[in-house]
Scaffold this active site. Structure first.
Site, PDB file in Angstrom:
ATOM      1  N   SER A  10       0.847  -1.190   0.000  1.00  0.00           N
ATOM      2  CA  SER A  10       0.000   0.000   0.000  1.00  0.00           C
ATOM      3  C   SER A  10       0.879   1.236   0.000  1.00  0.00           C
ATOM      4  CB  SER A  10      -0.898   0.012   1.252  1.00  0.00           C
ATOM      5  OG  SER A  10      -1.569   1.245   1.398  1.00  0.00           O
TER       6      SER A  10
ATOM      7  N   TYR B 264      -2.648  -0.470  10.368  1.00  0.00           N
ATOM      8  CA  TYR B 264      -2.523  -0.806   8.943  1.00  0.00           C
ATOM      9  C   TYR B 264      -1.158  -0.377   8.410  1.00  0.00           C
ATOM     10  CZ  TYR B 264      -3.739  -1.236   3.999  1.00  0.00           C
ATOM     11  OH  TYR B 264      -3.767  -1.594   2.674  1.00  0.00           O
TER      12      TYR B 264
ATOM     13  N   LYS C 101       1.945  -2.739   6.814  1.00  0.00           N
ATOM     14  CA  LYS C 101       2.466  -2.572   5.459  1.00  0.00           C
ATOM     15  C   LYS C 101       3.930  -2.109   5.456  1.00  0.00           C
ATOM     16  CE  LYS C 101      -1.222  -3.869   3.251  1.00  0.00           C
ATOM     17  NZ  LYS C 101      -1.225  -5.136   2.471  1.00  0.00           N
TER      18      LYS C 101
END
Length: 254
Positions: free
Chosen positions: A146, A159, A163
């Site tokens: 991402s 998150y 990542k």
């Protein structure tokens, strides 16, 4: 004068495993790899969708298999990859998110995100790499990361942590596996419009935030990511490893 030739992006004769391949980015990648000539195994948790994706690929005349699989089950995943492999290409599009303000993060949410985005991703890549090493074959391992693996974002501490960690293991795996001809890379998309993310795009504040941060002026579509996957899977990217390919419309440039 003999002009240099650019390696093409055909994948004929190669076998690809696409995790999370029954919908969204994963389905687009599965279709793109198949259209480039790869034999594609579509893996995912939802049996009906996995078989539907397989059937759709076969209806277009492509070689495709269905593999119902929850990649968080490490033992089952290792066994399935060993039995079905070796795979020349891995595209891991499986992922999850649970957003919250940093001081409100719950341990169960942290664990759920890390279980899929980091733990399962790491050991899936490991399983495919083991098959390639045993077969003495080169290959390309691709994880859908991402733009949040490069920067931070509001209410995305967990998150982003997952990542950023994916980016770290990708670089280290690339060093370990490079001598065997196995390349390891990530694709880092911006916000991609899919049926799952559609409600997110329906929020006016979200649309404004995205519009203000993407210089190209639009959110991503699944085809934007699929094209990058074909490139990284093919000989056109033969010297690319340990890299993060941004497909973010310029978000991280700012």
């Amino acid at each position: 004068m003999k002009l240099p030739r650019t390696p093409d992006m055909r994948l004929d004769g190669r076998r690809a495993l696409v995790a999370g391949g029954s919908s969204g980015i994963g389905l687009a990648c599965a279709a793109a790899l198949a259209r480039a000539g790869a034999e594609v195994t579509v893996a995912g948790r939802r049996d009906a969708l996995v078989h539907e994706a397989r059937d759709a690929l076969q209806a277009e005349g492509h070689a495709a298999q269905a593999l119902p699989l929850d990649i968080t089950d490490l033992e089952a995943t290792a066994a399935a990859v060993a039995e079905g492999g070796p795979f020349d290409v891995l595209v891991n599009a499986a992922g999850t998110a649970r957003h919250s303000f940093a001081t409100e993060t719950q341990a169960q949410d942290f664990d759920a995100v890390m279980s899929v985005n980091l733990r399962a991703a790491y050991f899936l890549a490991q399983a495919v790499a083991k098959g390639l090493v045993a077969a003495r074959r080169p290959g390309s391992l691709i994880t859908i990361s991402s733009q949040m693996g490069q920067v931070g974002g509001p209410k995305r501490s967990v998150y982003c942590a997952s990542k950023h960690a994916v980016e770290g293991f990708t670089k280290a795996m690339a060093i370990d596996l490079g001598p065997m001809g196995i390349r390891v890379n990530t694709i880092c998309p911006t916000f991609i419009l899919t049926p799952l993310t559609a409600p997110f795009f329906d929020e006016p504040e979200t649309r404004r935030w995205i519009g203000q941060n993407i210089p190209l002026g639009r959110a991503g579509e699944v085809g934007d990511v699929a094209g990058a996957a074909v490139y990284l899977a093919s000989d056109a990217s033969a010297l690319v490893t340990g890299s993060a390919l941004s497909v973010d419309g310029g978000w991280t440039a700012g």
